[in-house]
Design a protein around this motif. Structure first.
Motif, PDB file in Angstrom:
ATOM      1  N   ASN A 176      34.065  24.944 100.376  1.00 16.82           N
ATOM      2  CA  ASN A 176      33.637  24.388 101.655  1.00 16.82           C
ATOM      3  C   ASN A 176      34.861  23.902 102.426  1.00 16.82           C
ATOM      4  O   ASN A 176      35.801  23.361 101.845  1.00 16.82           O
ATOM      5  N   ARG A 177      34.856  24.053 103.753  1.00  8.77           N
ATOM      6  CA  ARG A 177      35.977  23.625 104.597  1.00  8.77           C
ATOM      7  C   ARG A 177      36.258  22.125 104.421  1.00  8.77           C
ATOM      8  O   ARG A 177      37.410  21.703 104.332  1.00  8.77           O
ATOM      9  N   VAL A 178      35.215  21.309 104.359  1.00  8.18           N
ATOM     10  CA  VAL A 178      35.384  19.864 104.187  1.00  8.18           C
ATOM     11  C   VAL A 178      36.051  19.559 102.848  1.00  8.18           C
ATOM     12  O   VAL A 178      36.897  18.670 102.751  1.00  8.18           O
ATOM     13  N   THR A 179      35.707  20.325 101.821  1.00  4.82           N
ATOM     14  CA  THR A 179      36.323  20.148 100.502  1.00  4.82           C
ATOM     15  C   THR A 179      37.828  20.400 100.580  1.00  4.82           C
ATOM     16  O   THR A 179      38.619  19.670  99.982  1.00  4.82           O
ATOM     17  N   VAL A 180      38.229  21.417 101.327  1.00  2.00           N
ATOM     18  CA  VAL A 180      39.662  21.711 101.486  1.00  2.00           C
ATOM     19  C   VAL A 180      40.362  20.517 102.127  1.00  2.00           C
ATOM     20  O   VAL A 180      41.416  20.076 101.656  1.00  2.00           O
ATOM     21  N   ILE A 188      44.753  27.524 105.050  1.00  2.00           N
ATOM     22  CA  ILE A 188      44.474  27.371 103.620  1.00  2.00           C
ATOM     23  C   ILE A 188      43.019  27.713 103.331  1.00  2.00           C
ATOM     24  O   ILE A 188      42.711  28.447 102.394  1.00  2.00           O
ATOM     25  N   TYR A 189      42.123  27.219 104.167  1.00  2.00           N
ATOM     26  CA  TYR A 189      40.695  27.506 104.005  1.00  2.00           C
ATOM     27  C   TYR A 189      40.431  29.012 104.130  1.00  2.00           C
ATOM     28  O   TYR A 189      39.695  29.597 103.329  1.00  2.00           O
ATOM     29  N   ALA A 190      41.048  29.657 105.126  1.00  2.00           N
ATOM     30  CA  ALA A 190      40.827  31.094 105.336  1.00  2.00           C
ATOM     31  C   ALA A 190      41.289  31.914 104.132  1.00  2.00           C
ATOM     32  O   ALA A 190      40.621  32.879 103.736  1.00  2.00           O
ATOM     33  N   ILE A 191      42.397  31.522 103.532  1.00  2.00           N
ATOM     34  CA  ILE A 191      42.889  32.224 102.344  1.00  2.00           C
ATOM     35  C   ILE A 191      41.929  32.012 101.173  1.00  2.00           C
ATOM     36  O   ILE A 191      41.583  32.952 100.461  1.00  2.00           O
ATOM     37  N   LEU A 192      41.487  30.784 100.982  1.00  2.00           N
ATOM     38  CA  LEU A 192      40.564  30.471  99.884  1.00  2.00           C
ATOM     39  C   LEU A 192      39.212  31.150 100.057  1.00  2.00           C
ATOM     40  O   LEU A 192      38.603  31.588  99.081  1.00  2.00           O
ATOM     41  N   GLU A 193      38.760  31.220 101.281  1.00  2.00           N
ATOM     42  CA  GLU A 193      37.436  31.773 101.579  1.00  2.00           C
ATOM     43  C   GLU A 193      37.312  33.233 101.143  1.00  2.00           C
ATOM     44  O   GLU A 193      36.222  33.705 100.828  1.00  2.00           O
ATOM     45  N   ARG A 194      38.437  33.945 101.081  1.00  2.00           N
ATOM     46  CA  ARG A 194      38.415  35.351 100.675  1.00  2.00           C
ATOM     47  C   ARG A 194      37.954  35.537  99.235  1.00  2.00           C
ATOM     48  O   ARG A 194      37.349  36.551  98.899  1.00  2.00           O
ATOM     49  N   THR A 195      38.277  34.573  98.372  1.00  2.00           N
ATOM     50  CA  THR A 195      37.991  34.741  96.947  1.00  2.00           C
ATOM     51  C   THR A 195      37.140  33.622  96.354  1.00  2.00           C
ATOM     52  O   THR A 195      36.812  33.662  95.170  1.00  2.00           O
ATOM     53  N   SER A 196      36.795  32.630  97.151  1.00  2.00           N
ATOM     54  CA  SER A 196      36.107  31.457  96.626  1.00  2.00           C
ATOM     55  C   SER A 196      35.006  31.031  97.590  1.00  2.00           C
ATOM     56  O   SER A 196      35.046  31.337  98.774  1.00  2.00           O
ATOM     57  N   SER A 197      34.064  30.293  97.090  1.00  2.00           N
ATOM     58  CA  SER A 197      32.996  29.794  97.951  1.00  2.00           C
ATOM     59  C   SER A 197      33.236  28.311  98.289  1.00  2.00           C
ATOM     60  O   SER A 197      32.307  27.531  98.357  1.00  2.00           O
ATOM     61  N   GLU A 227      48.077  25.975  94.649  1.00  2.00           N
ATOM     62  CA  GLU A 227      48.739  27.280  94.486  1.00  2.00           C
ATOM     63  C   GLU A 227      49.026  27.920  95.838  1.00  2.00           C
ATOM     64  O   GLU A 227      50.101  28.479  96.051  1.00  2.00           O
ATOM     65  N   ILE A 228      48.091  27.828  96.752  1.00  2.00           N
ATOM     66  CA  ILE A 228      48.298  28.406  98.079  1.00  2.00           C
ATOM     67  C   ILE A 228      49.432  27.688  98.802  1.00  2.00           C
ATOM     68  O   ILE A 228      50.327  28.316  99.366  1.00  2.00           O
ATOM     69  N   VAL A 229      49.415  26.374  98.764  1.00  2.00           N
ATOM     70  CA  VAL A 229      50.474  25.599  99.423  1.00  2.00           C
ATOM     71  C   VAL A 229      51.820  25.882  98.756  1.00  2.00           C
ATOM     72  O   VAL A 229      52.828  26.119  99.427  1.00  2.00           O
ATOM     73  N   GLY A 230      51.839  25.879  97.428  1.00  2.00           N
ATOM     74  CA  GLY A 230      53.088  26.050  96.698  1.00  2.00           C
ATOM     75  C   GLY A 230      53.660  27.448  96.711  1.00  2.00           C
ATOM     76  O   GLY A 230      54.870  27.629  96.603  1.00  2.00           O
ATOM     77  N   ASN A 231      52.817  28.441  96.857  1.00  2.00           N
ATOM     78  CA  ASN A 231      53.289  29.825  96.835  1.00  2.00           C
ATOM     79  C   ASN A 231      53.709  30.343  98.203  1.00  2.00           C
ATOM     80  O   ASN A 231      54.144  31.485  98.312  1.00  2.00           O
ATOM     81  N   ASN A 232      53.574  29.529  99.222  1.00  2.00           N
ATOM     82  CA  ASN A 232      53.972  29.952 100.562  1.00  2.00           C
ATOM     83  C   ASN A 232      55.401  29.528 100.850  1.00  2.00           C
ATOM     84  O   ASN A 232      55.858  28.500 100.371  1.00  2.00           O
ATOM     85  N   THR A 233      56.086  30.290 101.678  1.00  2.00           N
ATOM     86  CA  THR A 233      57.467  29.962 102.038  1.00  2.00           C
ATOM     87  C   THR A 233      57.543  29.105 103.290  1.00  2.00           C
ATOM     88  O   THR A 233      58.626  28.749 103.723  1.00  2.00           O
ATOM     89  N   PHE A 234      56.394  28.799 103.876  1.00  2.00           N
ATOM     90  CA  PHE A 234      56.349  27.946 105.063  1.00  2.00           C
ATOM     91  C   PHE A 234      55.067  27.125 105.018  1.00  2.00           C
ATOM     92  O   PHE A 234      54.104  27.503 104.361  1.00  2.00           O
ATOM     93  N   PRO A 235      55.049  25.985 105.700  1.00  2.00           N
ATOM     94  CA  PRO A 235      53.839  25.146 105.705  1.00  2.00           C
ATOM     95  C   PRO A 235      52.663  25.855 106.367  1.00  2.00           C
ATOM     96  O   PRO A 235      52.834  26.683 107.258  1.00  2.00           O
ATOM     97  N   LEU A 236      51.456  25.505 105.925  1.00  2.00           N
ATOM     98  CA  LEU A 236      50.217  26.094 106.434  1.00  2.00           C
ATOM     99  C   LEU A 236      49.306  25.019 107.006  1.00  2.00           C
ATOM    100  O   LEU A 236      49.319  23.880 106.540  1.00  2.00           O
ATOM    101  N   SER A 237      48.482  25.406 107.953  1.00  2.00           N
ATOM    102  CA  SER A 237      47.455  24.489 108.455  1.00  2.00           C
ATOM    103  C   SER A 237      46.300  24.460 107.460  1.00  2.00           C
ATOM    104  O   SER A 237      46.159  25.360 106.622  1.00  2.00           O
ATOM    105  N   ALA A 238      45.466  23.444 107.554  1.00  2.00           N
ATOM    106  CA  ALA A 238      44.280  23.363 106.697  1.00  2.00           C
ATOM    107  C   ALA A 238      43.373  24.569 106.947  1.00  2.00           C
ATOM    108  O   ALA A 238      42.786  25.117 106.011  1.00  2.00           O
TER     109      ALA A 238
END
Length: 136
Positions: free
Chosen positions: A42-46, A31-40, A17-28
């Motif tokens: 792990n960086r390795v999992t990303v 993506i991790y920083a966005i997920l970390e706000r609402t989820s627990s 969802e994060i990758v698909g909802n962005n209008t430009f490519p993101l670094s890993a």
């Protein structure tokens, strides 16, 4: 994710969802920083999820020219292959229109004996924001 033959886990769906909802490519890291706000998560999992999504052709890994990569939705019937612009100052990567740069690989296919699986076009330079502030 059923077309890619993957089980749709919560973490995989969130990454996609994060990758698909962005209008430009993101670094890993982005993506991790966005997920970390609402989820627990792990960086390795990303990183593992991104590797899996790339392996199954759902997400595209785009080179920055160095050791880092950016991630965007892989080309499909709704998302045409397209070139990218990479700012060498701020690291922002933007999607360019599929029509902005065209490459005819037909001659290459006739002369190259191997199997071409991906053509990646990245244009490097300085983005308009960095150019405005006079960064070199």
């Amino acid at each position: 994710m059923s077309n890619a033959d993957l089980v749709a886990t919560t973490n995989r769906i969130q990454v996609l969802e994060i990758v698909g909802n962005n209008t430009f490519p993101l670094s890993a890291g982005d993506i991790y920083a966005i997920l970390e706000r609402t989820s627990s998560i792990n960086r390795v999992t990303v990183y593992r999820i991104l590797d899996l999504l790339v392996e199954h052709g759902v997400v595209d890994r785009i080179s920055t020219g160095g050791r880092a990569f950016y991630y965007g939705i892989a080309p499909n019937e709704h998302h045409k292959p397209h070139p990218h612009f990479y700012c060498r100052i701020c690291g922002q990567m933007d999607c360019l229109s599929p029509e902005s740069v065209t490459v005819d690989i037909a001659p290459l296919l006739k002369t190259y004996p191997g199997r071409i699986e991906k053509v990646e076009i990245r244009i490097d330079g300085i983005c308009k924001n960095c150019a405005k502030v006079g960064k070199k």
